[in-house]
Design a protein around this motif. Structure first.
Motif, PDB file in Angstrom:
ATOM      1  N   ARG A  40      23.226  39.559  36.295  1.00  0.00           N
ATOM      2  CA  ARG A  40      22.647  38.304  36.500  1.00  0.00           C
ATOM      3  C   ARG A  40      21.541  38.017  35.401  1.00  0.00           C
ATOM      4  NH1 ARG A  40      21.142  36.986  42.445  1.00  0.00           N
ATOM      5  NH2 ARG A  40      23.171  36.115  42.158  1.00  0.00           N
ATOM      6  N   GLY A  41      21.817  36.605  34.953  1.00  0.00           N
ATOM      7  CA  GLY A  41      20.687  36.283  34.061  1.00  0.00           C
ATOM      8  C   GLY A  41      21.156  36.506  32.297  1.00  0.00           C
ATOM      9  N   PHE A  42      22.319  37.010  31.838  1.00  0.00           N
ATOM     10  CA  PHE A  42      22.756  37.539  30.765  1.00  0.00           C
ATOM     11  C   PHE A  42      23.240  36.306  29.824  1.00  0.00           C
ATOM     12  CE2 PHE A  42      22.779  41.678  32.901  1.00  0.00           C
ATOM     13  CZ  PHE A  42      21.989  42.339  32.023  1.00  0.00           C
ATOM     14  N   GLY A  43      23.478  34.977  30.493  1.00  0.00           N
ATOM     15  CA  GLY A  43      23.697  33.874  29.937  1.00  0.00           C
ATOM     16  C   GLY A  43      25.068  33.911  29.083  1.00  0.00           C
ATOM     17  N   VAL A  44      26.179  34.601  29.690  1.00  0.00           N
ATOM     18  CA  VAL A  44      27.426  34.779  28.778  1.00  0.00           C
ATOM     19  C   VAL A  44      28.269  33.752  29.531  1.00  0.00           C
ATOM     20  CG1 VAL A  44      27.195  37.130  28.800  1.00  0.00           C
ATOM     21  CG2 VAL A  44      28.176  36.425  30.622  1.00  0.00           C
ATOM     22  N   ASP A  45      29.357  33.233  28.534  1.00  0.00           N
ATOM     23  CA  ASP A  45      30.361  32.184  29.036  1.00  0.00           C
ATOM     24  C   ASP A  45      31.381  33.229  29.675  1.00  0.00           C
ATOM     25  OD1 ASP A  45      31.625  33.229  26.643  1.00  0.00           O
ATOM     26  OD2 ASP A  45      31.334  31.367  25.550  1.00  0.00           O
ATOM     27  N   ALA A  46      32.561  32.346  29.901  1.00  0.00           N
ATOM     28  CA  ALA A  46      33.659  33.343  30.262  1.00  0.00           C
ATOM     29  C   ALA A  46      34.569  34.167  29.025  1.00  0.00           C
ATOM     30  CB  ALA A  46      34.914  32.251  30.888  1.00  0.00           C
ATOM     31  N   ASP A  47      34.255  33.584  27.822  1.00  0.00           N
ATOM     32  CA  ASP A  47      34.852  34.389  26.979  1.00  0.00           C
ATOM     33  C   ASP A  47      34.177  35.583  26.578  1.00  0.00           C
ATOM     34  OD1 ASP A  47      37.351  32.717  26.510  1.00  0.00           O
ATOM     35  OD2 ASP A  47      36.396  31.559  25.059  1.00  0.00           O
ATOM     36  N   SER A  72      42.222  30.624  31.273  1.00  0.00           N
ATOM     37  CA  SER A  72      41.977  30.624  29.625  1.00  0.00           C
ATOM     38  C   SER A  72      43.224  30.385  28.750  1.00  0.00           C
ATOM     39  CB  SER A  72      41.105  31.733  29.039  1.00  0.00           C
ATOM     40  OG  SER A  72      40.873  31.705  27.727  1.00  0.00           O
ATOM     41  N   ASP A  73      43.223  29.768  27.564  1.00  0.00           N
ATOM     42  CA  ASP A  73      44.529  29.990  26.818  1.00  0.00           C
ATOM     43  C   ASP A  73      44.419  30.950  25.688  1.00  0.00           C
ATOM     44  OD1 ASP A  73      42.670  28.774  25.354  1.00  0.00           O
ATOM     45  OD2 ASP A  73      43.716  26.980  24.945  1.00  0.00           O
ATOM     46  N   ARG A  74      43.371  31.926  25.756  1.00  0.00           N
ATOM     47  CA  ARG A  74      42.943  32.737  24.844  1.00  0.00           C
ATOM     48  C   ARG A  74      43.004  34.184  25.388  1.00  0.00           C
ATOM     49  NH1 ARG A  74      39.352  28.789  23.951  1.00  0.00           N
ATOM     50  NH2 ARG A  74      37.657  29.680  25.119  1.00  0.00           N
ATOM     51  N   ASN A  75      43.073  34.387  26.735  1.00  0.00           N
ATOM     52  CA  ASN A  75      42.880  35.813  27.224  1.00  0.00           C
ATOM     53  C   ASN A  75      43.428  35.887  28.488  1.00  0.00           C
ATOM     54  OD1 ASN A  75      40.843  35.003  28.686  1.00  0.00           O
ATOM     55  ND2 ASN A  75      39.581  35.207  26.973  1.00  0.00           N
ATOM     56  N   GLU A  76      43.258  37.047  29.350  1.00  0.00           N
ATOM     57  CA  GLU A  76      43.891  37.128  30.424  1.00  0.00           C
ATOM     58  C   GLU A  76      43.290  36.639  31.709  1.00  0.00           C
ATOM     59  OE1 GLU A  76      44.705  41.017  28.004  1.00  0.00           O
ATOM     60  OE2 GLU A  76      43.009  39.770  28.386  1.00  0.00           O
ATOM     61  N   LEU A  77      42.211  35.972  31.486  1.00  0.00           N
ATOM     62  CA  LEU A  77      41.382  35.413  32.746  1.00  0.00           C
ATOM     63  C   LEU A  77      42.042  34.498  33.592  1.00  0.00           C
ATOM     64  CD1 LEU A  77      38.223  34.233  30.972  1.00  0.00           C
ATOM     65  CD2 LEU A  77      38.352  35.979  32.540  1.00  0.00           C
ATOM     66  N   GLN A  78      42.220  34.729  35.043  1.00  0.00           N
ATOM     67  CA  GLN A  78      42.799  33.820  35.767  1.00  0.00           C
ATOM     68  C   GLN A  78      41.912  33.475  36.913  1.00  0.00           C
ATOM     69  OE1 GLN A  78      45.998  36.996  37.197  1.00  0.00           O
ATOM     70  NE2 GLN A  78      47.313  35.136  36.768  1.00  0.00           N
ATOM     71  N   THR A  79      42.324  32.369  37.592  1.00  0.00           N
ATOM     72  CA  THR A  79      41.389  31.834  38.671  1.00  0.00           C
ATOM     73  C   THR A  79      41.321  33.006  39.994  1.00  0.00           C
ATOM     74  OG1 THR A  79      42.899  30.509  39.999  1.00  0.00           O
ATOM     75  CG2 THR A  79      41.974  29.509  38.148  1.00  0.00           C
ATOM     76  N   VAL A  80      40.471  32.945  40.707  1.00  0.00           N
ATOM     77  CA  VAL A  80      40.530  33.651  41.847  1.00  0.00           C
ATOM     78  C   VAL A  80      41.429  32.644  42.746  1.00  0.00           C
ATOM     79  CG1 VAL A  80      38.422  34.750  41.914  1.00  0.00           C
ATOM     80  CG2 VAL A  80      38.613  32.410  43.119  1.00  0.00           C
ATOM     81  N   THR A  81      42.133  33.245  43.819  1.00  0.00           N
ATOM     82  CA  THR A  81      42.783  32.591  44.899  1.00  0.00           C
ATOM     83  C   THR A  81      42.492  31.240  45.054  1.00  0.00           C
ATOM     84  OG1 THR A  81      43.371  34.607  46.019  1.00  0.00           O
ATOM     85  CG2 THR A  81      43.856  32.650  47.162  1.00  0.00           C
ATOM     86  N   LEU A 293      35.202  30.349  40.236  1.00  0.00           N
ATOM     87  CA  LEU A 293      35.132  31.654  40.076  1.00  0.00           C
ATOM     88  C   LEU A 293      36.428  32.089  39.139  1.00  0.00           C
ATOM     89  CD1 LEU A 293      32.743  31.972  41.710  1.00  0.00           C
ATOM     90  CD2 LEU A 293      33.752  34.161  42.638  1.00  0.00           C
ATOM     91  N   VAL A 294      36.479  33.038  38.238  1.00  0.00           N
ATOM     92  CA  VAL A 294      37.430  33.609  37.471  1.00  0.00           C
ATOM     93  C   VAL A 294      37.543  35.154  37.638  1.00  0.00           C
ATOM     94  CG1 VAL A 294      37.543  31.551  36.121  1.00  0.00           C
ATOM     95  CG2 VAL A 294      36.498  33.765  35.247  1.00  0.00           C
ATOM     96  N   MET A 295      38.600  35.800  37.394  1.00  0.00           N
ATOM     97  CA  MET A 295      38.698  37.226  37.769  1.00  0.00           C
ATOM     98  C   MET A 295      39.460  38.019  36.416  1.00  0.00           C
ATOM     99  SD  MET A 295      41.339  37.315  40.664  1.00  0.00           S
ATOM    100  CE  MET A 295      41.248  39.066  40.800  1.00  0.00           C
ATOM    101  N   LEU A 296      39.597  39.257  36.780  1.00  0.00           N
ATOM    102  CA  LEU A 296      39.951  40.137  35.945  1.00  0.00           C
ATOM    103  C   LEU A 296      40.442  41.253  36.649  1.00  0.00           C
ATOM    104  CD1 LEU A 296      38.034  39.888  32.548  1.00  0.00           C
ATOM    105  CD2 LEU A 296      40.521  39.213  33.039  1.00  0.00           C
ATOM    106  N   CYS A 297      41.620  41.939  36.605  1.00  0.00           N
ATOM    107  CA  CYS A 297      41.784  43.218  37.210  1.00  0.00           C
ATOM    108  C   CYS A 297      42.441  44.283  36.030  1.00  0.00           C
ATOM    109  CB  CYS A 297      43.267  43.104  38.277  1.00  0.00           C
ATOM    110  SG  CYS A 297      42.925  41.875  39.377  1.00  0.00           S
TER     111      CYS A 297
END
Length: 311
Positions: A40-47, A72-81, A293-297
């Motif tokens: 929490r509080g690290f100020g990162v974006d999804a990329d 994302s069109d740049r990496n493996e990010l997907q939405t949650v269900t 929310l987006v996710m990675l496995c």
């Protein structure tokens, strides 16, 4: 030396630090102790979130099913269900013979206050401690069988034709899975049916404790005889011999899980890392359609897929 464990997610606050100032070994240690770490509080974006998760990961597993969308069109990010409905507690890909051991969620937009949408987590070690001695004894001596019904293209996407899985297993996927007890019992242009059996309990690192580590009691799975199961990933969960799991045991597991479930109240920019062999996750219903929310496995850099037990 045994790791002391806690069933509460670890809150790792920035407190003026950047992610680069957080030692990776600290994160691994917090994950071993708590099973989940909330940043929490690290100020990162999804990329930046994806780049950080990549430091801990050998590869990511993408869902081929329509209940998730590319984020994302740049990496493996997907939405949650997709959707606003509640989701039952489960392990991600808990019915798969090659389960990702890390699960990551990033909050692009937190739900409005009072609209629900919390991500739920429940520690499998704490669940086991809540069970009666009789229930613990049953789980310790019996194995769980997952019999899966999946469209051929999905079977190919998550297992046989998946480049990450090929790299992890070091060659032909089907013989590698067969050597680990996976049996394909039906294959047609309509579906693939495959099954495997696993221990209900697994050790929690070097803590000396065990955890409920299988999707034994989830109510999320469709069965192959459900009206809408055709074309989906449907699953039968039984004892290894094919007999039904006792209703009383399932009720006891659900009650124990409910009693120790925690809710993550998201703030925009938060992300969480979850041990997908120890901590189940789910979702509270939300009335905010803008919750995002987006996710990675991922298969972690500390995971040897060739030597690890399936599921």
């Amino acid at each position: 030396m045994n790791t002391a464990i806690s069933d509460r997610p670890r809150l790792l606050a920035a407190s003026g630090r950047s992610l680069g100032e957080i030692d990776d070994d600290t994160v691994w240690s917090d994950l071993a102790r708590h099973g989940a770490v909330l940043f929490r509080g690290f100020g990162v974006d999804a990329d930046a979130f994806h780049a950080y998760a990549s430091r801990f990961s050998r590869g990511f597993l993408l869902s081929p099913f329509g209940d998730r969308k590319p984020a994302s069109d740049r990496n493996e990010l997907q939405t949650v269900t997709v959707g606003q409905a509640a989701l039952d507690l489960h392990f991600e890909y808990g019915n798969s013979p090659l389960r990702p051991d890390l699960l990551w969620f990033y909050c692009r937009r937190a739900p409005r206050e009072g609209t629900g949408g919390e991500t739920l987590v429940a520690d499998g070690a704490a669940i086991l401690e809540k069970l009666s001695p009789e229930a613990r004894a049953i789980l310790a001596r019996r194995r769980i069988r997952f019999r899966n019904y999946v469209p051929p293209e999905a079977f190919d996407a998550i297992l046989t034709g998946n480049s990450v899985v090929h790299a992890l297993l070091g060659g032909d996927v089907e013989p590698a899975l067969a050597s680990r007890g996976v049996s394909i019992t039906e294959r047609s242009d309509r579906r693939v049916v495959f099954e495997f059996a696993v221990e209900a309990l697994t050790p929690v690192h070097d803590s000396g404790q065990q955890a409920v580590s299988q999707n034994v009691f989830t109510q999320a799975y469709k069965r192959p005889d459900h009206e809408d199961a055709e074309g989906s990933f449907s699953t039968q969960v039984t004892w290894e011999d094919g007999s039904e799991i006792d209703a009383g045991l399932l009720d006891e597991l659900r009650l124990a899980a409910r009693s120790i479930t925690r809710g993550i109240r998201w703030q925009t920019g938060d992300f969480v890392l979850i041990d997908n062999y120890r901590v189940l996750h789910g979702r509270n219903q939300t009335s905010d359609p803008e919750r995002d929310l987006v996710m990675l496995c991922s298969f972690s850099t500390r995971f040897d897929a060739g030597a690890a037990p399936i599921a």
